[in-house]
Design an enzyme around this catalytic site. Structure first.
Site, short mmCIF file in Angstrom:
data_model
loop_
_atom_site.label_atom_id
_atom_site.label_comp_id
_atom_site.label_asym_id
_atom_site.label_seq_id
_atom_site.Cartn_x
_atom_site.Cartn_y
_atom_site.Cartn_z
N CYS A 115 -38.29 13.64 -102.53
CA CYS A 115 -38.00 14.93 -103.14
C CYS A 115 -38.80 15.05 -104.43
O CYS A 115 -38.87 14.09 -105.21
CB CYS A 115 -36.51 15.04 -103.43
SG CYS A 115 -36.01 16.61 -104.17
N HIS A 157 -33.60 19.97 -95.58
CA HIS A 157 -33.70 19.41 -96.93
C HIS A 157 -33.76 20.54 -97.97
O HIS A 157 -33.02 20.53 -98.96
CB HIS A 157 -34.95 18.53 -97.03
CG HIS A 157 -35.19 17.95 -98.38
ND1 HIS A 157 -34.96 16.62 -98.66
CD2 HIS A 157 -35.64 18.50 -99.54
CE1 HIS A 157 -35.27 16.39 -99.93
NE2 HIS A 157 -35.68 17.51 -100.48
N GLU A 158 -34.62 21.53 -97.72
CA GLU A 158 -34.76 22.65 -98.67
C GLU A 158 -33.50 23.51 -98.69
O GLU A 158 -33.08 23.97 -99.76
CB GLU A 158 -36.00 23.47 -98.35
CG GLU A 158 -37.31 22.70 -98.41
CD GLU A 158 -37.54 21.93 -99.69
OE1 GLU A 158 -37.04 22.35 -100.77
OE2 GLU A 158 -38.21 20.88 -99.63
#
Length: 192
Positions: A115, A157-158
């Site tokens: 990330c 994830h986003e």
């Protein structure tokens, strides 16, 4: 739905070619922002074009290049993210406004994630192999897509960022789960 605020616009000002600072979990003020649930944004807000441009420049910055970035990672508390579409020819980046993942496959894959807001940490995370996502595009149209593979991982994830969830939170949550090998005798492959 809200428009991008004056305070958020002040973050986006400056040289459009220059990347913005990515918030880091190491900074307590940044962490508080990263852990907040984001507000929906008006898809007709003309300032979304500025947001897109600044996010795109930031995610492509050679010093911190990524495959996706969410608005809260640059300090804008709106439900918007940019993700590379590895499942499409040319692997373009696409912008997702007010996305919602409305279905997750029960079949999951384990893969390493990193990330931009958590430098130098890469850990395996379980993510659904296939998702159904809805979102608005810059054209104001509402889209529905079924996405699979690594692109589905990027989108999950986003999307988590928009809900104040970081990938170490997912790892901690998943430690409580029990997983079964869905296909112990089968090797899943993609044809090039």
């Amino acid at each position: 739905m809200k428009k991008i605020t004056e305070q958020e616009l002040s973050i986006l000002q400056g040289d459009i070619q220059a990347p913005l600072r990515v918030l880091s979990v190491a900074n307590p003020v940044d962490l508080e922002i990263l852990q907040k649930r984001c507000d929906e944004v008006d898809p007709a807000d003309p300032n979304l074009k500025i947001l897109i441009s600044r996010m795109y420049t930031t995610v492509l910055d050679e010093s911190q290049k990524g495959v996706g970035i969410a608005a809260p990672q640059i300090g804008v508390n709106k439900r918007v993210f940019l993700a590379q579409r590895l499942d499409k020819e040319g692997q373009p980046f696409e912008f997702f406004i007010n996305p919602e993942i409305i279905w997750y496959s029960k079949v999951q894959r384990l893969g390493e994630e990193g990330c931009l807001s958590i430098p130098n940490l890469y850990e395996p995370v379980m993510r659904s192999l296939v998702i159904h996502i809805t979102y608005f595009g810059l054209d104001g149209e509402h889209y529905h897509e079924v996405v699979e593979g690594y692109t589905a991982v990027i989108l999950q994830h986003e999307f988590d960022h928009l809900n104040g969830v970081l990938f170490p939170d997912r790892i901690e949550e998943q430690e409580q789960n029990e997983y079964f090998d869905a296909a112990p005798q089968v090797k899943l492959m993609y044809k090039k």
